[in-house]
Design a protein around this motif. Sequence first.
Motif, PDB file in Angstrom:
ATOM      1  N   ALA A 299      30.463  50.564  30.915  1.00 13.07           N
ATOM      2  CA  ALA A 299      30.126  49.808  32.119  1.00 13.07           C
ATOM      3  C   ALA A 299      31.310  48.962  32.555  1.00 13.07           C
ATOM      4  N   VAL A 300      31.514  48.862  33.858  1.00 14.54           N
ATOM      5  CA  VAL A 300      32.608  48.080  34.417  1.00 14.54           C
ATOM      6  C   VAL A 300      32.101  46.670  34.711  1.00 14.54           C
ATOM      7  N   THR A 301      32.825  45.670  34.211  1.00 11.30           N
ATOM      8  CA  THR A 301      32.480  44.276  34.463  1.00 11.30           C
ATOM      9  C   THR A 301      33.122  43.825  35.765  1.00 11.30           C
ATOM     10  N   GLN A 302      32.348  43.195  36.626  1.00  9.71           N
ATOM     11  CA  GLN A 302      32.867  42.716  37.907  1.00  9.71           C
ATOM     12  C   GLN A 302      32.700  41.203  37.990  1.00  9.71           C
ATOM     13  N   SER A 303      33.687  40.551  38.612  1.00  5.83           N
ATOM     14  CA  SER A 303      33.632  39.095  38.804  1.00  5.83           C
ATOM     15  C   SER A 303      34.424  38.736  40.048  1.00  5.83           C
ATOM     16  N   HIS A 304      34.283  37.474  40.461  1.00  2.00           N
ATOM     17  CA  HIS A 304      34.949  37.001  41.682  1.00  2.00           C
ATOM     18  C   HIS A 304      35.616  35.663  41.415  1.00  2.00           C
ATOM     19  N   THR A 305      36.737  35.439  42.066  1.00  5.84           N
ATOM     20  CA  THR A 305      37.416  34.142  42.022  1.00  5.84           C
ATOM     21  C   THR A 305      38.075  33.884  43.361  1.00  5.84           C
ATOM     22  N   GLN A 306      38.391  32.633  43.621  1.00  8.27           N
ATOM     23  CA  GLN A 306      39.083  32.310  44.871  1.00  8.27           C
ATOM     24  C   GLN A 306      40.539  32.751  44.820  1.00  8.27           C
ATOM     25  N   VAL A 307      41.213  32.477  43.703  1.00  5.70           N
ATOM     26  CA  VAL A 307      42.623  32.861  43.552  1.00  5.70           C
ATOM     27  C   VAL A 307      42.817  33.561  42.212  1.00  5.70           C
ATOM     28  N   ALA A 308      43.403  34.746  42.247  1.00  4.36           N
ATOM     29  CA  ALA A 308      43.829  35.438  41.026  1.00  4.36           C
ATOM     30  C   ALA A 308      45.337  35.279  40.906  1.00  4.36           C
ATOM     31  N   ILE A 309      45.801  34.937  39.713  1.00  5.02           N
ATOM     32  CA  ILE A 309      47.234  34.814  39.443  1.00  5.02           C
ATOM     33  C   ILE A 309      47.599  35.861  38.410  1.00  5.02           C
ATOM     34  N   LEU A 310      48.531  36.718  38.763  1.00  7.14           N
ATOM     35  CA  LEU A 310      48.959  37.781  37.861  1.00  7.14           C
ATOM     36  C   LEU A 310      50.221  37.318  37.144  1.00  7.14           C
TER      37      LEU A 310
END
Length: 560
Positions: free
Chosen positions: A10-21
């Motif tokens: 199963a693929v886990t999904q989430s949300h954030t305002q800013v992603a920093i790589l």
Amino acid sequence: MTTTRPDLQAVTQSHTQVAILGAGPVGLMMANYLGQMGVEVVICEKLDTLIDYPRAIGIDDESLRTMQSVGLAEQVLPHTTPWHAMRFLTPKGRCFADIQPMTDEFGWSRRNAFIQPQVDAVMFKGLARFPNVSWRFSRELESFSQQPDGVTLNLKTPSGSREILHADWLVACDGGASTVRRTLNIPFEGKTAPNQWIVIDIANDPLGTPHIYLCCDPVRPYVSAALPHGIRRFEFMVMPGETEEQLRKPGPMRQLLSKVLPDPDNVELIRQRVYTHNARLAERFRVDRILLAGDAAHIMPVWQGQGYNSGMRDAFNLAWKLAMVVQGKARAGLLDTYQQERRDHARAMIDLSVMAGNVLAPPKRWHGVVRDGVTRVLNYLPPVKRYFLEMRFKPMPRYTRGALVAAEGQKNSPVGTMFIQPRVTLEGGEVVRLDEVIGPCFAILAWGNNPCWGLTKSQIAQWQALGCVFINVVAEVQIHQPQDNHPGVIRLGDTQNRIKTWFASQSDSVVVLRPDRFVALTAIPQTLAKKLTSLSCALQLITPVAAHTTPQTTAETEVA
């Protein structure tokens, strides 16, 4: 026993305002600033931990001021050596350029040696203060896509499972080989130096002498740098035909160290690595909802210690703007000013670093002979010596367009430059650095006057909503006299007389400071309201307030 194929999990999904790589220094600083502003942040890092080997060894006053802005300067200082001089030597040992600036106009020592992994660890530990910031190590970015309202990152975990992270914005701090930059096909123009350098770090410094020395030996130039906690770094140019594998062997390693040590066998080697010096600049720093920062946007040779510090400037410049956009205080167009302001200065720092490298290791041997002769003569000229001693050759950031209001008809305007940070006296008698009073937001600072005079109630409310601090600076001898107090305005004493001196060199008496401490505009009380309206437009504030509303009189002016 049954097993599940990783590609079918199963693929886990989430949300954030800013992603920093990237959990390097730029990503960590971005996360600390955004975290303290209440922005939701997720850091994704492909490694399983922070990098633990020394890389950068020089941190400047601007970067320490950036650390101060997120409340970490005092934790960083124990891992630095302030007032760290840089000396260029001829092959015979004559010092022809001594760089040891002793000024502290931004509140900190201008040149400092430091141990990068220890400072990175301080920044990472600082993230624990913010429940809105999280991090994911051992995450490989397999792909990403951009939509009108955000960016989707497809990540792979060590177990082979997949995670999908939806972010409103992506900041790519993933290094000089940036996957994001290459996927976006952003040109990364520049040059790669023809020679590599081997870096050798040694514990229990076998020399013990302070500062950093760059020996311009035409046979094999080298660097000898004293670092905090008893570490010595040597850097030697790798000559044609030599390989890292060869230089790691005891014989060649001993031969290298015999150039600088009387007993090359009696050392405690920490590690050695071979580096290639590049000078490259990305054509663009922003593509819609994706922004590049640090080495992903520009890389430069190490000779002026500006790779790390340029990345810190990126982080400070971008973080406050991104926070305003994420929080709905400004339109996304504000982020275009990030490239407008940072790219030209990054290019200037690249050019300076390349020039310093050519001084250390001239392309042709006769260039070194000319250098030694010319510098011997110039060293007798006091203005030339001051030029090096005070680091006047270092191009300071000066923004002529972007998130500011340019001063028309004024020569040498301070708009677009960093404001000074002297010590100031609070009404209670405590002496602190200026930024400790301002915090992470805007400031409207006036010399000897109420900074709110002439502003409309709606303008004051607007700048209050941005967290702006209103400051009246007076002579220190006046600070304990309460008759000049104004509701909601902080009074400060000019402890070192530097703020009065700064204003005495200008034609204006009011300054608006951005969160990164750059001057956004200057004015006199009678022109401040109109210029603030122009600044609202430059910042692309969501609901700019016009200045034509009837201004308040001195008696009416009050900060709610």
